[in-house]
Motif scaffolding. Sequence first.
Motif, PDB file in Angstrom:
ATOM      1  N   VAL A   7       0.898  -1.158   0.000  1.00 29.18           N
ATOM      2  CA  VAL A   7       0.000   0.000   0.000  1.00 29.18           C
ATOM      3  C   VAL A   7       0.934   1.204   0.000  1.00 29.18           C
ATOM      4  CG1 VAL A   7      -1.785   1.243   1.265  1.00 29.18           C
ATOM      5  CG2 VAL A   7      -1.760  -1.261   1.307  1.00 29.18           C
ATOM      6  N   GLY A   8       1.052   1.865  -1.141  1.00 32.15           N
ATOM      7  CA  GLY A   8       2.088   2.895  -1.272  1.00 32.15           C
ATOM      8  C   GLY A   8       3.443   2.199  -1.160  1.00 32.15           C
ATOM      9  N   ASP A   9       4.275   2.678  -0.252  1.00 32.13           N
ATOM     10  CA  ASP A   9       5.585   2.033  -0.095  1.00 32.13           C
ATOM     11  C   ASP A   9       5.643   1.112   1.128  1.00 32.13           C
ATOM     12  OD1 ASP A   9       5.572   3.914   1.884  1.00 32.13           O
ATOM     13  OD2 ASP A   9       7.263   5.078   1.121  1.00 32.13           O
ATOM     14  N   GLU A  10       4.462   0.802   1.678  1.00 31.25           N
ATOM     15  CA  GLU A  10       4.419  -0.099   2.839  1.00 31.25           C
ATOM     16  C   GLU A  10       3.925  -1.486   2.449  1.00 31.25           C
ATOM     17  OE1 GLU A  10       3.079   1.081   7.214  1.00 31.25           O
ATOM     18  OE2 GLU A  10       2.258   2.350   5.666  1.00 31.25           O
ATOM     19  N   TYR A  11       4.567  -2.482   2.976  1.00 36.93           N
ATOM     20  CA  TYR A  11       4.205  -3.872   2.648  1.00 36.93           C
ATOM     21  C   TYR A  11       2.925  -4.293   3.369  1.00 36.93           C
ATOM     22  CZ  TYR A  11       9.190  -3.993   1.455  1.00 36.93           C
ATOM     23  OH  TYR A  11      10.420  -3.722   0.942  1.00 36.93           O
ATOM     24  N   PHE A  12       2.250  -5.280   2.808  1.00 33.40           N
ATOM     25  CA  PHE A  12       1.105  -5.883   3.503  1.00 33.40           C
ATOM     26  C   PHE A  12       1.586  -6.400   4.861  1.00 33.40           C
ATOM     27  CE2 PHE A  12      -2.245  -7.240   0.113  1.00 33.40           C
ATOM     28  CZ  PHE A  12      -2.270  -5.950  -0.369  1.00 33.40           C
ATOM     29  N   MET A  13       0.751  -6.235   5.857  1.00 31.16           N
ATOM     30  CA  MET A  13       1.126  -6.648   7.217  1.00 31.16           C
ATOM     31  C   MET A  13      -0.108  -7.048   8.004  1.00 31.16           C
ATOM     32  SD  MET A  13       2.151  -2.866   8.568  1.00 31.16           S
ATOM     33  CE  MET A  13       1.150  -1.424   8.199  1.00 31.16           C
ATOM     34  N   THR A  14       0.114  -7.733   9.100  1.00 32.19           N
ATOM     35  CA  THR A  14      -1.009  -8.064   9.974  1.00 32.19           C
ATOM     36  C   THR A  14      -1.383  -6.820  10.771  1.00 32.19           C
ATOM     37  OG1 THR A  14       0.446  -8.827  11.759  1.00 32.19           O
ATOM     38  CG2 THR A  14      -0.335 -10.498  10.190  1.00 32.19           C
ATOM     39  N   LYS A  15      -2.595  -6.833  11.286  1.00 33.51           N
ATOM     40  CA  LYS A  15      -3.074  -5.684  12.057  1.00 33.51           C
ATOM     41  C   LYS A  15      -2.158  -5.432  13.253  1.00 33.51           C
ATOM     42  CE  LYS A  15      -7.564  -3.978  13.443  1.00 33.51           C
ATOM     43  NZ  LYS A  15      -8.981  -4.297  13.622  1.00 33.51           N
ATOM     44  N   GLY A  16      -1.770  -6.503  13.904  1.00 31.90           N
ATOM     45  CA  GLY A  16      -0.899  -6.380  15.070  1.00 31.90           C
ATOM     46  C   GLY A  16      -1.714  -6.202  16.334  1.00 31.90           C
ATOM     47  N   HIS A  17      -1.220  -6.744  17.413  1.00 39.18           N
ATOM     48  CA  HIS A  17      -1.961  -6.648  18.679  1.00 39.18           C
ATOM     49  C   HIS A  17      -1.038  -6.866  19.872  1.00 39.18           C
ATOM     50  CE1 HIS A  17      -1.998 -10.962  17.609  1.00 39.18           C
ATOM     51  NE2 HIS A  17      -1.786 -11.133  18.895  1.00 39.18           N
ATOM     52  N   LEU A  18      -1.609  -6.542  21.009  1.00 38.20           N
ATOM     53  CA  LEU A  18      -1.044  -6.880  22.307  1.00 38.20           C
ATOM     54  C   LEU A  18      -2.032  -7.910  22.857  1.00 38.20           C
ATOM     55  CD1 LEU A  18       1.249  -5.423  24.011  1.00 38.20           C
ATOM     56  CD2 LEU A  18      -0.595  -4.234  25.189  1.00 38.20           C
ATOM     57  N   HIS A  19      -1.628  -8.742  23.756  1.00 35.98           N
ATOM     58  CA  HIS A  19      -2.610  -9.665  24.316  1.00 35.98           C
ATOM     59  C   HIS A  19      -3.456  -8.939  25.371  1.00 35.98           C
ATOM     60  CE1 HIS A  19       0.138 -13.066  22.827  1.00 35.98           C
ATOM     61  NE2 HIS A  19      -0.780 -12.760  21.932  1.00 35.98           N
ATOM     62  N   ALA A  20      -4.729  -9.329  25.439  1.00 34.44           N
ATOM     63  CA  ALA A  20      -5.625  -8.699  26.423  1.00 34.44           C
ATOM     64  C   ALA A  20      -5.097  -8.993  27.829  1.00 34.44           C
ATOM     65  CB  ALA A  20      -7.036  -9.221  26.235  1.00 34.44           C
ATOM     66  N   LYS A  21      -4.682 -10.231  28.061  1.00 34.23           N
ATOM     67  CA  LYS A  21      -3.925 -10.531  29.294  1.00 34.23           C
ATOM     68  C   LYS A  21      -2.484 -10.251  28.922  1.00 34.23           C
ATOM     69  CE  LYS A  21      -6.660 -13.480  32.144  1.00 34.23           C
ATOM     70  NZ  LYS A  21      -7.366 -14.740  32.170  1.00 34.23           N
ATOM     71  N   GLU A  22      -2.027  -9.080  29.258  1.00 31.86           N
ATOM     72  CA  GLU A  22      -0.793  -8.554  28.670  1.00 31.86           C
ATOM     73  C   GLU A  22       0.453  -9.363  28.961  1.00 31.86           C
ATOM     74  OE1 GLU A  22      -0.513  -4.416  29.754  1.00 31.86           O
ATOM     75  OE2 GLU A  22      -1.949  -3.880  28.207  1.00 31.86           O
ATOM     76  N   ASN A  23       0.454 -10.116  30.053  1.00 31.45           N
ATOM     77  CA  ASN A  23       1.684 -10.854  30.384  1.00 31.45           C
ATOM     78  C   ASN A  23       1.816 -12.159  29.602  1.00 31.45           C
ATOM     79  OD1 ASN A  23      -0.154 -12.520  31.597  1.00 31.45           O
ATOM     80  ND2 ASN A  23       0.785 -12.502  33.622  1.00 31.45           N
ATOM     81  N   ARG A  24       0.854 -12.476  28.743  1.00 27.89           N
ATOM     82  CA  ARG A  24       0.919 -13.744  28.010  1.00 27.89           C
ATOM     83  C   ARG A  24       1.899 -13.670  26.838  1.00 27.89           C
ATOM     84  NH1 ARG A  24      -1.437 -14.890  32.374  1.00 27.89           N
ATOM     85  NH2 ARG A  24      -3.273 -16.242  32.358  1.00 27.89           N
ATOM     86  N   ALA A  25       2.811 -14.635  26.786  1.00 31.20           N
ATOM     87  CA  ALA A  25       3.845 -14.694  25.741  1.00 31.20           C
ATOM     88  C   ALA A  25       3.357 -15.522  24.555  1.00 31.20           C
ATOM     89  CB  ALA A  25       5.119 -15.295  26.323  1.00 31.20           C
ATOM     90  N   GLU A  26       4.166 -15.617  23.524  1.00 32.55           N
ATOM     91  CA  GLU A  26       3.772 -16.357  22.313  1.00 32.55           C
ATOM     92  C   GLU A  26       5.026 -16.741  21.530  1.00 32.55           C
ATOM     93  OE1 GLU A  26       0.900 -14.176  20.042  1.00 32.55           O
ATOM     94  OE2 GLU A  26       0.644 -15.782  18.584  1.00 32.55           O
ATOM     95  N   TYR A  27       4.935 -17.860  20.796  1.00 31.88           N
ATOM     96  CA  TYR A  27       5.972 -18.204  19.822  1.00 31.88           C
ATOM     97  C   TYR A  27       5.461 -17.955  18.414  1.00 31.88           C
ATOM     98  CZ  TYR A  27       9.188 -20.713  22.935  1.00 31.88           C
ATOM     99  OH  TYR A  27      10.101 -21.037  23.893  1.00 31.88           O
ATOM    100  N   TYR A  28       6.307 -17.414  17.559  1.00 32.60           N
ATOM    101  CA  TYR A  28       6.080 -17.356  16.117  1.00 32.60           C
ATOM    102  C   TYR A  28       7.243 -18.107  15.475  1.00 32.60           C
ATOM    103  CZ  TYR A  28       2.526 -13.546  15.721  1.00 32.60           C
ATOM    104  OH  TYR A  28       1.388 -12.780  15.764  1.00 32.60           O
ATOM    105  N   TRP A  29       6.997 -18.692  14.307  1.00 34.61           N
ATOM    106  CA  TRP A  29       8.111 -19.261  13.547  1.00 34.61           C
ATOM    107  C   TRP A  29       7.812 -19.184  12.052  1.00 34.61           C
ATOM    108  CZ3 TRP A  29       4.748 -21.915  16.560  1.00 34.61           C
ATOM    109  CH2 TRP A  29       4.000 -22.911  15.965  1.00 34.61           C
ATOM    110  N   GLY A  30       8.864 -18.970  11.293  1.00 37.75           N
ATOM    111  CA  GLY A  30       8.706 -18.859   9.854  1.00 37.75           C
ATOM    112  C   GLY A  30       8.529 -20.231   9.218  1.00 37.75           C
ATOM    113  N   VAL A  31       7.567 -20.315   8.286  1.00 34.27           N
ATOM    114  CA  VAL A  31       7.279 -21.587   7.596  1.00 34.27           C
ATOM    115  C   VAL A  31       7.608 -21.476   6.112  1.00 34.27           C
ATOM    116  CG1 VAL A  31       5.405 -23.183   6.944  1.00 34.27           C
ATOM    117  CG2 VAL A  31       5.501 -22.255   9.266  1.00 34.27           C
ATOM    118  N   GLU A  32       7.241 -20.352   5.518  1.00 31.28           N
ATOM    119  CA  GLU A  32       7.404 -20.178   4.069  1.00 31.28           C
ATOM    120  C   GLU A  32       7.490 -18.679   3.773  1.00 31.28           C
ATOM    121  OE1 GLU A  32       4.508 -22.842   2.129  1.00 31.28           O
ATOM    122  OE2 GLU A  32       4.397 -21.327   0.567  1.00 31.28           O
TER     123      GLU A  32
END
Length: 184
Positions: free
Chosen positions: A80-105
């Motif tokens: 969109v213009g010079d910005e790449y498509f991206m996810t909306k992005g968020h914080l967790h509602a229970k803010e102290n909750r962690a998460e793993y992400y990993w690249g697949v493709e």
Amino acid sequence: MKTTITNPTSIFINGQLTGSKVIHQVKSLIELNGIFEDQIAFQNMDGSQPAYEVDVWFPVQTGTEGGLFFGLTHLYPGRVGDEYFMTKGHLHAKENRAEYYWGVEGEGILLLMDKKRNTWAEYMFPGSLHYIPGFIAHRVVNTGSFILKFGACWPSDSGYNYDILINEGFSKRVKHIDNKPLLI
Ligand code: S6P
Ligand code: ZN
């Protein structure tokens, strides 16, 4: 005593997540209204096109303490213009909750921002592994020409807080400048 051996309820192979408790969600570009800087470029695009799709395995009910969810996001390439498509992005509602992400493709960048609005980023590629601590907002940007798929695993009681990013977003953006992605 139970002696039968059963098949798993879900399967994650060849960049696909399937199973009886897997829910498929589609996020169209119009639902990302406001997150891109170039509003005019955004309005000139087809808002009905999918920006990303998410398959989520919910083995327990949302909100269950102690459970885990497992997701696979398919983030389409585009700009969109010079910005790449991206996810909306968020914080967790229970803010102290962690998460793993990993690249697949595909290839991209994970944007991370703390409560003081310090933003940093990590490259994502097949096999990359990302620990997202609690209290950290997270968003993924597809900087490649092909679909970016990434896995995620997060607590079933973490929930989502999108509102916190609505007004100010992340303090840095990933832009396509001189034919390469720059964090600015
Ligand atoms: C959930 C996890 C992912 C995202 C998905 C879409 O905690 O981080 O499954 O929900 O990548 O991103 P977003 O920002 O629209 O929720
Ligand atoms: Zn999350």
